[in-house]
Scaffold this motif. Structure first.
Motif, PDB file in Angstrom:
ATOM      1  N   GLN A  91     -30.307  42.649   5.856  1.00  0.00           N
ATOM      2  CA  GLN A  91     -30.456  41.141   5.705  1.00  0.00           C
ATOM      3  C   GLN A  91     -29.077  40.679   6.266  1.00  0.00           C
ATOM      4  O   GLN A  91     -28.051  40.898   6.168  1.00  0.00           O
ATOM      5  N   CYS A 146     -30.402  34.171  18.533  1.00  0.00           N
ATOM      6  CA  CYS A 146     -31.198  34.642  17.585  1.00  0.00           C
ATOM      7  C   CYS A 146     -32.478  35.081  18.308  1.00  0.00           C
ATOM      8  O   CYS A 146     -33.173  34.281  18.732  1.00  0.00           O
ATOM      9  N   ALA A 166     -34.553  33.037  13.756  1.00  0.00           N
ATOM     10  CA  ALA A 166     -34.437  32.637  12.384  1.00  0.00           C
ATOM     11  C   ALA A 166     -33.286  31.994  11.620  1.00  0.00           C
ATOM     12  O   ALA A 166     -33.261  31.624  10.587  1.00  0.00           O
ATOM     13  N   VAL A 182     -30.813  31.309   7.177  1.00  0.00           N
ATOM     14  CA  VAL A 182     -31.308  32.324   8.236  1.00  0.00           C
ATOM     15  C   VAL A 182     -32.605  32.612   7.312  1.00  0.00           C
ATOM     16  O   VAL A 182     -32.485  33.135   6.263  1.00  0.00           O
ATOM     17  N   HIS A 185     -35.227  35.456   6.139  1.00  0.00           N
ATOM     18  CA  HIS A 185     -35.308  36.902   6.433  1.00  0.00           C
ATOM     19  C   HIS A 185     -36.541  37.264   6.898  1.00  0.00           C
ATOM     20  O   HIS A 185     -36.557  38.359   7.336  1.00  0.00           O
ATOM     21  N   CYS A 221     -36.330  37.123  10.744  1.00  0.00           N
ATOM     22  CA  CYS A 221     -35.389  37.833  11.341  1.00  0.00           C
ATOM     23  C   CYS A 221     -35.683  38.979  11.794  1.00  0.00           C
ATOM     24  O   CYS A 221     -36.713  39.999  11.152  1.00  0.00           O
ATOM     25  N   CYS A 260     -26.523  38.057  16.229  1.00  0.00           N
ATOM     26  CA  CYS A 260     -25.852  36.982  15.584  1.00  0.00           C
ATOM     27  C   CYS A 260     -24.366  37.649  15.364  1.00  0.00           C
ATOM     28  O   CYS A 260     -23.166  37.055  15.490  1.00  0.00           O
TER      29      CYS A 260
END
Length: 211
Positions: free
Chosen positions: A35, A53, A57, A73, A75, A78, A84
């Motif tokens: 994460q 990104c 996200a 952001v 998760h 992502c 990033c």
């Protein structure tokens, strides 16, 4: 036969060779990309992370009251690509080794990393500005004869003035050399001087460049 039983007994005593998840925590490598985490003290809101990104996200939105901006952001969106972190100029973004992203459907709008980054107030003019981390200020302005602690609390316009004053010493009017005696009232350009041109009512020496 007895050899097989011996191997079987030894393996039973050793336990499973695979990760015990979900009954216990699984082994996670130290460099595992998990994460996304943000350090608000290092973020300058440049939005580079938002543009690179892969999963879209990351969102950065300024608050209506002008007090700062929210970094979010998601998760569950992502892709754990790490772009990033790679492109963050201040090192504000890191990737933890927390890979636990399973959540209930009712939690989908809360499964995210949210951080609030407040704006600062310029000590020179009072304008609201984004914080400037020390390491970024050192890279942007280089070594100088000014105090970075106070320099970082200035807006870009006031920083330019502070940097100029630190590099160039401007003497006070009282420290300027006095005019030679007997020449205080003498005009800079005498009447009839062929090398004089008039620009907006002021007479200045000609430089050879047509105005």
């Amino acid at each position: 036969m007895f050899g097989f039983l011996k191997v079987l007994a030894r393996n039973v005593l050793k336990g499973p060779s695979t990760d015990p998840f979900p009954f216990a925590e699984a082994h996670t490598p130290a460099r595992f990309r998990g994460q996304v985490r943000l350090d608000p003290a290092l973020c300058v809101g440049c939005a580079i992370c938002h543009h690179v990104c892969a999963g879209g996200a990351i969102n950065i939105a300024e608050r209506e009251d002008g007090s700062g901006y929210d970094f979010t952001v998601w998760h569950n969106t992502c892709a754990l690509c790490g772009l990033c972190r790679h492109y963050c100029p201040t090192g504000a973004i890191t990737l933890s080794n927390d890979w636990h992203n399973a959540h209930l459907q009712s939690q989908k709008y809360d499964w995210c990393e949210r951080q609030f980054v407040p704006f600062m107030q310029c000590e020179g003019c009072g304008a609201h500005i984004r914080p400037l981390p020390p390491q970024l200020a050192a890279r942007a302005y280089g070594p100088g004869g000014f105090d970075f602690a106070s320099f970082m609390r200035l807006c870009p316009s006031c920083r330019q003035l502070a940097a100029a004053r630190a590099d160039v010493h401007i003497p006070e009017a009282s420290a300027m050399p006095a005019a030679p005696a007997g020449h205080a009232d003498e005009p800079a350009i005498r009447e009839g001087d062929a090398n004089a041109v008039t620009v907006k009512g002021d007479e200045t020496p000609a430089t050879g460049v047509q105005q």
